[in-house]
Design a protein around this motif. Structure first.
Motif, mmCIF file in Angstrom:
data_model
loop_
_atom_site.group_PDB
_atom_site.id
_atom_site.type_symbol
_atom_site.label_atom_id
_atom_site.label_comp_id
_atom_site.label_asym_id
_atom_site.label_seq_id
_atom_site.Cartn_x
_atom_site.Cartn_y
_atom_site.Cartn_z
ATOM 1 N N HIS A 78 11.893 -1.594 -58.174
ATOM 2 C CA HIS A 78 11.705 -0.628 -59.241
ATOM 3 C C HIS A 78 10.734 0.457 -58.795
ATOM 4 O O HIS A 78 10.192 0.422 -57.677
ATOM 5 C CB HIS A 78 11.220 -1.320 -60.514
ATOM 6 C CG HIS A 78 10.029 -2.230 -60.301
ATOM 7 N ND1 HIS A 78 8.763 -1.741 -60.058
ATOM 8 C CD2 HIS A 78 9.923 -3.580 -60.284
ATOM 9 C CE1 HIS A 78 7.914 -2.744 -59.924
ATOM 10 N NE2 HIS A 78 8.600 -3.882 -60.036
ATOM 11 N N TYR A 79 10.505 1.429 -59.677
ATOM 12 C CA TYR A 79 9.684 2.584 -59.307
ATOM 13 C C TYR A 79 8.227 2.195 -59.069
ATOM 14 O O TYR A 79 7.484 2.914 -58.385
ATOM 15 C CB TYR A 79 9.760 3.666 -60.395
ATOM 16 C CG TYR A 79 9.181 3.240 -61.718
ATOM 17 C CD1 TYR A 79 7.842 3.450 -62.021
ATOM 18 C CD2 TYR A 79 9.971 2.626 -62.669
ATOM 19 C CE1 TYR A 79 7.310 3.048 -63.234
ATOM 20 C CE2 TYR A 79 9.455 2.231 -63.886
ATOM 21 C CZ TYR A 79 8.119 2.437 -64.160
ATOM 22 O OH TYR A 79 7.604 2.032 -65.362
ATOM 23 N N GLY A 80 7.791 1.048 -59.586
ATOM 24 C CA GLY A 80 6.437 0.572 -59.303
ATOM 25 C C GLY A 80 6.279 0.207 -57.840
ATOM 26 O O GLY A 80 5.263 0.522 -57.208
ATOM 27 N N ARG A 86 4.448 4.653 -51.727
ATOM 28 C CA ARG A 86 4.051 6.072 -51.627
ATOM 29 C C ARG A 86 2.541 6.181 -51.418
ATOM 30 O O ARG A 86 2.062 6.953 -50.567
ATOM 31 C CB ARG A 86 4.460 6.821 -52.896
ATOM 32 C CG ARG A 86 4.082 8.310 -52.901
ATOM 33 C CD ARG A 86 4.228 8.920 -54.274
ATOM 34 N NE ARG A 86 3.285 8.352 -55.227
ATOM 35 C CZ ARG A 86 2.014 8.712 -55.325
ATOM 36 N NH1 ARG A 86 1.520 9.631 -54.508
ATOM 37 N NH2 ARG A 86 1.225 8.169 -56.227
ATOM 38 N N GLN A 87 1.780 5.421 -52.180
ATOM 39 C CA GLN A 87 0.324 5.429 -52.037
ATOM 40 C C GLN A 87 -0.100 4.889 -50.676
ATOM 41 O O GLN A 87 -1.047 5.403 -50.066
ATOM 42 C CB GLN A 87 -0.311 4.586 -53.144
ATOM 43 C CG GLN A 87 -0.157 5.144 -54.547
ATOM 44 C CD GLN A 87 -0.823 4.248 -55.572
ATOM 45 O OE1 GLN A 87 -2.044 4.223 -55.705
ATOM 46 N NE2 GLN A 87 -0.010 3.469 -56.280
ATOM 47 N N ALA A 88 0.579 3.847 -50.215
ATOM 48 C CA ALA A 88 0.247 3.272 -48.911
ATOM 49 C C ALA A 88 0.472 4.283 -47.801
ATOM 50 O O ALA A 88 -0.355 4.420 -46.892
ATOM 51 C CB ALA A 88 1.082 2.010 -48.667
ATOM 52 N N LYS A 89 1.582 5.011 -47.873
ATOM 53 C CA LYS A 89 1.886 6.012 -46.845
ATOM 54 C C LYS A 89 0.818 7.103 -46.817
ATOM 55 O O LYS A 89 0.476 7.624 -45.741
ATOM 56 C CB LYS A 89 3.269 6.625 -47.115
ATOM 57 C CG LYS A 89 3.695 7.714 -46.136
ATOM 58 C CD LYS A 89 3.852 7.170 -44.717
ATOM 59 C CE LYS A 89 4.333 8.242 -43.757
ATOM 60 N NZ LYS A 89 5.768 8.512 -43.879
ATOM 61 N N LYS A 186 -3.848 1.509 -56.090
ATOM 62 C CA LYS A 186 -3.799 1.212 -57.520
ATOM 63 C C LYS A 186 -2.413 0.708 -57.910
ATOM 64 O O LYS A 186 -1.406 1.287 -57.523
ATOM 65 C CB LYS A 186 -4.148 2.469 -58.320
ATOM 66 C CG LYS A 186 -4.253 2.227 -59.819
ATOM 67 C CD LYS A 186 -4.741 3.471 -60.527
ATOM 68 C CE LYS A 186 -4.781 3.270 -62.041
ATOM 69 N NZ LYS A 186 -5.619 2.156 -62.441
ATOM 70 N N ARG A 187 -2.383 -0.340 -58.687
ATOM 71 C CA ARG A 187 -1.120 -0.881 -59.178
ATOM 72 C C ARG A 187 -0.525 0.059 -60.215
ATOM 73 O O ARG A 187 -1.246 0.681 -61.000
ATOM 74 C CB ARG A 187 -1.348 -2.261 -59.800
ATOM 75 C CG ARG A 187 -0.068 -2.928 -60.296
ATOM 76 C CD ARG A 187 -0.381 -4.246 -61.010
ATOM 77 N NE ARG A 187 0.835 -4.899 -61.452
ATOM 78 C CZ ARG A 187 1.474 -4.604 -62.579
ATOM 79 N NH1 ARG A 187 1.013 -3.643 -63.367
ATOM 80 N NH2 ARG A 187 2.577 -5.251 -62.915
ATOM 81 N N THR A 188 0.795 0.174 -60.217
ATOM 82 C CA THR A 188 1.494 1.006 -61.197
ATOM 83 C C THR A 188 1.687 0.208 -62.478
ATOM 84 O O THR A 188 2.381 -0.814 -62.493
ATOM 85 C CB THR A 188 2.866 1.461 -60.656
ATOM 86 O OG1 THR A 188 2.670 2.141 -59.418
ATOM 87 C CG2 THR A 188 3.551 2.390 -61.644
ATOM 88 N N GLU A 189 1.070 0.671 -63.542
ATOM 89 C CA GLU A 189 1.154 -0.043 -64.813
ATOM 90 C C GLU A 189 2.483 0.232 -65.512
ATOM 91 O O GLU A 189 3.122 1.250 -65.292
ATOM 92 C CB GLU A 189 -0.011 0.382 -65.733
ATOM 93 C CG GLU A 189 -1.395 0.079 -65.173
ATOM 94 C CD GLU A 189 -1.647 -1.409 -64.995
ATOM 95 O OE1 GLU A 189 -1.001 -2.197 -65.711
ATOM 96 O OE2 GLU A 189 -2.484 -1.782 -64.160
ATOM 97 N N GLY A 190 2.877 -0.694 -66.380
ATOM 98 C CA GLY A 190 4.035 -0.466 -67.230
ATOM 99 C C GLY A 190 5.340 -1.041 -66.721
ATOM 100 O O GLY A 190 6.366 -0.939 -67.398
ATOM 101 N N VAL A 191 5.330 -1.659 -65.535
ATOM 102 C CA VAL A 191 6.571 -2.223 -65.005
ATOM 103 C C VAL A 191 6.249 -3.357 -64.032
ATOM 104 O O VAL A 191 5.220 -3.337 -63.349
ATOM 105 C CB VAL A 191 7.422 -1.147 -64.291
ATOM 106 C CG1 VAL A 191 6.727 -0.660 -63.023
ATOM 107 C CG2 VAL A 191 8.823 -1.659 -63.988
ATOM 108 N N SER A 192 7.128 -4.344 -64.010
ATOM 109 C CA SER A 192 7.035 -5.441 -63.047
ATOM 110 C C SER A 192 8.404 -6.095 -62.984
ATOM 111 O O SER A 192 9.241 -5.922 -63.882
ATOM 112 C CB SER A 192 5.978 -6.462 -63.477
ATOM 113 O OG SER A 192 6.391 -7.144 -64.649
ATOM 114 N N SER A 193 8.634 -6.843 -61.925
ATOM 115 C CA SER A 193 9.914 -7.544 -61.792
ATOM 116 C C SER A 193 10.092 -8.555 -62.925
ATOM 117 O O SER A 193 11.189 -8.737 -63.450
ATOM 118 C CB SER A 193 9.991 -8.252 -60.432
ATOM 119 O OG SER A 193 9.965 -7.315 -59.377
#
Length: 379
Positions: A78-80, A86-89, A186-193
């Motif tokens: 998912h987009y998270g 993206r942040q890691a890159k 930072k973790r992306t809030e609002g979504v998880s598997s």
């Protein structure tokens, strides 16, 4: 004249590369009332020689590229996940991604929904990923860490700010932190598997309940239907900044061949990556239309899509083969769209929206859609 210019080129190099340091040095020399020839006379390194060597290394030396590593299960991508990579890159120049093996996932979290092959296809399809390591371990062991540092030339190991604990309660990244080669995002809030699985199960249960009511010819409580649907609504709040972060921010060139493909792209999977790759190969610029939630509901059922419009748009934008998306594309390709976006050809998958019910089988979601038909609009 040429020799004189070359012998004094260090002065101009100094002014260009180190203006403050060079200026301070010359000021000091002036205050002491000495010249560069005096420095050479007492056996100190000749300044021209020193500067020329220094600047030669500066100009010819190549900056070492920073390689960072991030791993994960990447199940039900998912987009998270995409935002984490993206942040890691952004923390390095080259991103190497480890995809945890099926066996390791089963041992630490339970069986994955997607196979290793499908997860590899999804991760490889992201625009920020440079290399992929298959069957990575769940925990960063000393042996694997040394392999990362020595074989893959990794400088830093990256993970989100959410804790990653092993069954025995220890930190999976403790060794990387101990040697000072760990960075956090930072973790992306609002979504998880887990959240997505909940949405899928809720959708299936509600669809079955609806069918049971219809078969029994009983009136259905509309309030209960609304509450059931709201139980697994996404908590994601879209912003223009996030869309820009995922976007290429580049339009097609003046003579670019623009290819258009549209769809729901719900629960972005390996088949989507494959068909987008095939579509991109047909031109110079791939424009993807993402149907509105209303259109998807009309063709797939009231409990779909699973992911809402902006979530689906970010998943598509994260794909390396996509150049631009239309957020909320119409069901039919109009003449105005063709003119506005200078579309040269339209590509459609062989599986239509009307015969792809998610309630039939989850397995069907992950079948590769590698066949396609082409409809040429104009040359």
């Amino acid at each position: 004249m040429t020799m004189e210019y070359e012998s004094n080129s260090w002065i101009w190099d100094g002014l260009y590369y180190y203006p403050h340091f060079f200026g301070g040095l010359m000021l000091t020399a002036a205050l002491l009332g000495v010249s560069t020839s005096y420095f050479g006379g007492i056996g100190v390194f000749s300044l021209p020689h020193l500067w020329s060597d220094c600047f030669h290394k500066k100009k010819c030396g190549k900056k070492k590229r920073v390689r960072v590593y991030m791993d994960g299960c990447f199940d039900l991508m998912h987009y998270g996940h995409a935002n984490a990579l993206r942040q890691a890159k952004a923390l390095g120049d080259e991103l190497v991604v480890g995809v945890v093996s099926d066996e390791e996932i089963i041992a630490n979290k339970g069986p994955p929904v997607l196979s290793m092959e499908e997860r590899l296809a999804l991760v490889s399809g992201l625009k920020w990923v440079d290399e992929v390591i298959a069957n990575a371990p769940y925990a960063i062991t000393e042996q694997f860490m040394n392999r990362l540092f020595n074989e893959h030339k990794i400088d830093y190991i990256i993970h989100g700010d959410d804790p990653c604990l092993l069954p025995d309660g220890t930190d999976a990244y403790a060794l990387a932190k101990k040697v000072g080669r760990y960075k956090q995002i930072k973790r992306t809030e609002g979504v998880s598997s887990t959240d997505i699985v909940g949405r899928i199960l809720s959708s299936m249960e509600d669809t079955k309940a609806c069918e049971d009511h219809n078969n029994a010819s009983l009136p259905r409580d509309p309030l209960r239907a609304i509450q059931s649907k709201d139980a697994h609504l996404s908590q994601f709040l879209p912003t223009s900044r996030r869309i820009v972060q995922f976007s290429n921010c580049k339009g097609p060139g003046p003579n670019a061949r623009v290819v258009y493909i549209d769809g729901a792209f719900d629960l972005f999977h390996a088949g989507h990556v494959e068909i987008l790759k095939k579509a991109r190969q047909l031109g110079d610029f791939l424009l993807v239309g993402i149907y509105t939630d209303q259109i998807v509901s009309e063709h797939r059922g009231s409990y779909h899509p699973i992911m809402h419009l902006h979530e689906r748009s970010l998943s598509v934008l994260a794909c390396r083969y996509v150049d631009e998306v239309i957020i909320g594309a119409p069901w039919e390709v109009t003449k105005d769209m063709i003119t506005t976006f200078n579309i040269c050809l339209v590509v459609h998958g062989t599986v239509s929206e009307t015969n792809t019910p998610l309630t039939v089988s989850l397995q069907f979601l992950y079948l590769p859609l590698i066949n396609y038909c082409i409809c040429y609009i104009h040359n």
